[in-house]
Write a protein that holds these residues in place. Sequence first.
Motif: not given
Length: 301
Positions: A212-219
């Motif tokens: 879910a974070l990867h889809k938003r460019g986050l980690q």
Amino acid sequence: MNLRTFDLNLLLVFDAIYGERSISKAAHKLHLSQPTVSNALARLRERLQDPLFERSAQGMWPTPRAKKLADPIRQALNVLERGLRGDEAFDFARSDREFVIAVEDYGEAVILPGFIKWLAEVAPNIRIRIRPESSAQLKAELREGAVDLALDYFVLTESAYRNTCVLTETLLSLTRRDHPLVSERLTLELYLALPHVVLAAPSNARPMIDLALHKRGLQRRIAVRVPHFVSMPVIVQTTDMIGTVPRRMAYLYADNFRLKSHAVPLRIPQFPVYLIWHESVESDEGHQWFRDHLREFCQRL
């Protein structure tokens, strides 16, 4: 094939080699010598006009013919074993039967304690043995009846296995109650800033939070990876770390370790927990009684 002239003991040898993928391990399982098992396999190959097993780096690898024979032979042996055991009329109040359940620490912490408490009241002589492996690691033992049931997040896709969803889960995050940075509401910004203790995932899997974070460019900031959920609340209780676990487990840990639970500040889909067994025990009355009550218990959680 004329069964009157066929040595049915050869089927036991076939089943053992198929499950163990090794002649020496099959011999040990059957309490026979290795030459005896090798000789039995040679006789079976001759009767069936097929090599059945071929040596490989993975052990004695079954041929296509052997794979087709494996389930019918195991089912036939299960029917004989159940008939000789005489448990068609299952008396749960008096039975001292042992049931083997494959369950990792979610089921061991959340599901089994309450179910075992209920079981002790209605069927006090029934025994439980827990195997800590996933169902994927125990397919052969489920097929052979060495393991009765598995609780898992993932189904076994082969047609011989039965999978039924017994509950659905979501995730909650945990922090210590006196955390200096976390108030009532956990924001995404703070969630990403805090150090995380996480369950180590298999090399070919990625936790749904990270997806879910990867889809938003986050980690997230992962500080510690642990092999089991059980150590996470202890680490969270004594540090400023945050841990994210299944909801029912989060409530359990929050109560017992004086932690605070928080909604994960991300849209996370619910995920199922499955009860899994092999079709060979479908009509076993004792097994049916046990799995039906385990399923009903899960659905009440």
